[in-house]
Design a protein around this motif. Structure first.
Motif, PDB file in Angstrom:
ATOM      1  N   ASP A  37      -1.223 -18.552   3.348  1.00 10.10           N
ATOM      2  CA  ASP A  37      -1.710 -17.294   3.905  1.00 10.10           C
ATOM      3  C   ASP A  37      -2.801 -16.711   3.002  1.00 10.10           C
ATOM      4  O   ASP A  37      -2.625 -16.608   1.794  1.00 10.10           O
ATOM      5  N   GLY A  38      -3.912 -16.343   3.580  1.00 11.97           N
ATOM      6  CA  GLY A  38      -5.045 -15.836   2.814  1.00 11.97           C
ATOM      7  C   GLY A  38      -5.075 -14.333   2.609  1.00 11.97           C
ATOM      8  O   GLY A  38      -6.035 -13.800   2.034  1.00 11.97           O
ATOM      9  N   LEU A  42      -7.642 -11.941   0.289  1.00 13.49           N
ATOM     10  CA  LEU A  42      -8.448 -10.934   0.972  1.00 13.49           C
ATOM     11  C   LEU A  42      -8.177  -9.545   0.395  1.00 13.49           C
ATOM     12  O   LEU A  42      -9.110  -8.760   0.196  1.00 13.49           O
ATOM     13  N   LEU A  43      -6.921  -9.256   0.102  1.00 14.44           N
ATOM     14  CA  LEU A  43      -6.578  -7.968  -0.505  1.00 14.44           C
ATOM     15  C   LEU A  43      -7.302  -7.790  -1.836  1.00 14.44           C
ATOM     16  O   LEU A  43      -7.956  -6.771  -2.064  1.00 14.44           O
ATOM     17  N   CYS A  44      -7.216  -8.781  -2.690  1.00 11.72           N
ATOM     18  CA  CYS A  44      -7.850  -8.684  -4.014  1.00 11.72           C
ATOM     19  C   CYS A  44      -9.368  -8.555  -3.898  1.00 11.72           C
ATOM     20  O   CYS A  44      -9.976  -7.714  -4.563  1.00 11.72           O
ATOM     21  N   ALA A  45      -9.976  -9.364  -3.036  1.00 14.71           N
ATOM     22  CA  ALA A  45     -11.428  -9.320  -2.856  1.00 14.71           C
ATOM     23  C   ALA A  45     -11.863  -7.976  -2.275  1.00 14.71           C
ATOM     24  O   ALA A  45     -12.883  -7.406  -2.688  1.00 14.71           O
ATOM     25  N   SER A  46     -11.102  -7.461  -1.329  1.00 11.09           N
ATOM     26  CA  SER A  46     -11.441  -6.182  -0.691  1.00 11.09           C
ATOM     27  C   SER A  46     -11.313  -5.021  -1.668  1.00 11.09           C
ATOM     28  O   SER A  46     -12.159  -4.121  -1.686  1.00 11.09           O
ATOM     29  N   LEU A  47     -10.278  -5.050  -2.469  1.00 10.93           N
ATOM     30  CA  LEU A  47     -10.130  -3.997  -3.484  1.00 10.93           C
ATOM     31  C   LEU A  47     -11.266  -4.060  -4.490  1.00 10.93           C
ATOM     32  O   LEU A  47     -11.825  -3.030  -4.867  1.00 10.93           O
ATOM     33  N   GLU A  48     -11.625  -5.262  -4.903  1.00  8.38           N
ATOM     34  CA  GLU A  48     -12.721  -5.449  -5.868  1.00  8.38           C
ATOM     35  C   GLU A  48     -14.040  -4.923  -5.301  1.00  8.38           C
ATOM     36  O   GLU A  48     -14.838  -4.317  -6.017  1.00  8.38           O
ATOM     37  N   ARG A  57      -5.808  -3.580   5.775  1.00  6.94           N
ATOM     38  CA  ARG A  57      -5.407  -4.612   6.739  1.00  6.94           C
ATOM     39  C   ARG A  57      -4.707  -5.775   6.036  1.00  6.94           C
ATOM     40  O   ARG A  57      -3.703  -6.297   6.521  1.00  6.94           O
ATOM     41  N   ALA A  58      -5.233  -6.175   4.888  1.00  2.00           N
ATOM     42  CA  ALA A  58      -4.629  -7.281   4.140  1.00  2.00           C
ATOM     43  C   ALA A  58      -3.244  -6.887   3.620  1.00  2.00           C
ATOM     44  O   ALA A  58      -2.283  -7.660   3.733  1.00  2.00           O
ATOM     45  N   ALA A  59      -3.117  -5.693   3.051  1.00  2.00           N
ATOM     46  CA  ALA A  59      -1.820  -5.227   2.546  1.00  2.00           C
ATOM     47  C   ALA A  59      -0.815  -5.103   3.685  1.00  2.00           C
ATOM     48  O   ALA A  59       0.361  -5.463   3.540  1.00  2.00           O
ATOM     49  N   HIS A  60      -1.288  -4.620   4.827  1.00  2.00           N
ATOM     50  CA  HIS A  60      -0.424  -4.466   5.999  1.00  2.00           C
ATOM     51  C   HIS A  60       0.062  -5.832   6.489  1.00  2.00           C
ATOM     52  O   HIS A  60       1.227  -5.983   6.889  1.00  2.00           O
ATOM     53  N   THR A  61      -0.802  -6.821   6.468  1.00  2.00           N
ATOM     54  CA  THR A  61      -0.410  -8.175   6.870  1.00  2.00           C
ATOM     55  C   THR A  61       0.633  -8.738   5.915  1.00  2.00           C
ATOM     56  O   THR A  61       1.638  -9.314   6.346  1.00  2.00           O
ATOM     57  N   ILE A  62       0.416  -8.572   4.624  1.00  4.29           N
ATOM     58  CA  ILE A  62       1.397  -9.035   3.630  1.00  4.29           C
ATOM     59  C   ILE A  62       2.738  -8.360   3.885  1.00  4.29           C
ATOM     60  O   ILE A  62       3.787  -9.008   3.897  1.00  4.29           O
ATOM     61  N   LYS A  63       2.701  -7.060   4.103  1.00  2.01           N
ATOM     62  CA  LYS A  63       3.928  -6.300   4.370  1.00  2.01           C
ATOM     63  C   LYS A  63       4.656  -6.855   5.590  1.00  2.01           C
ATOM     64  O   LYS A  63       5.871  -7.064   5.569  1.00  2.01           O
ATOM     65  N   GLY A  64       3.931  -7.129   6.655  1.00  2.00           N
ATOM     66  CA  GLY A  64       4.544  -7.641   7.882  1.00  2.00           C
ATOM     67  C   GLY A  64       5.164  -9.015   7.711  1.00  2.00           C
ATOM     68  O   GLY A  64       6.283  -9.263   8.176  1.00  2.00           O
ATOM     69  N   VAL A  65       4.458  -9.898   7.033  1.00  2.67           N
ATOM     70  CA  VAL A  65       4.990 -11.242   6.790  1.00  2.67           C
ATOM     71  C   VAL A  65       6.249 -11.140   5.929  1.00  2.67           C
ATOM     72  O   VAL A  65       7.262 -11.799   6.205  1.00  2.67           O
TER      73      VAL A  65
END
Length: 122
Positions: A37-38, A42-48, A57-65
């Motif tokens: 899962d990417g 994506l979360l790290c790159a987006s925060l950077e 969106r990335a954090a929300h996806t991680i949370k859902g999975v």
């Protein structure tokens, strides 16, 4: 390492996951797919990059999975970060600590899954 031991190592709830997925074979399949899962990258790159919408969106996806797989430790930290990023809120004091906790929990999760994968292959 068994799948149950993997869940113990990553701070998950094996019984909850198996109740949802109904078979250990299916559980193994989805646990191992987590490695591909990417969303974390994506979360790290987006925060950077300062892209809080994409980070949300990335954090929300991680949370859902994590909710679906009962990865409770990473679920808790990613849920807090998701809420901190929701609706484009500006960065708040303490947010760096939330990010650090997600990173720590993610590494713990990945290490446990990789140890399971190695044991399952051997």
């Amino acid at each position: 390492m068994t799948l149950k031991e993997c869940y113990d190592a990553l701070g998950g709830d094996y019984d909850e996951a198996m109740g949802r997925l109904r078979s250990e074979r299916l559980g193994q399949k989805f646990v191992l797919k987590f490695l591909d899962d990417g969303s974390y990258g994506l979360l790290c790159a987006s925060l950077e990059a300062g892209n809080r919408g994409e980070a949300f969106r990335a954090a929300h996806t991680i949370k859902g999975v994590c909710a679906n797989l009962a990865f409770n430790t990473l679920l808790a930290s990613s849920e807090e970060l998701t809420e901190a990023l929701r609706d484009g809120k500006p960065a708040q004091p303490g947010e760096e600590g939330l990010v650090a906790q997600v990173k720590e929990d993610y590494q713990r999760t990945i290490q446990a899954i990789q140890a399971f994968q190695t044991g399952a292959a051997g």
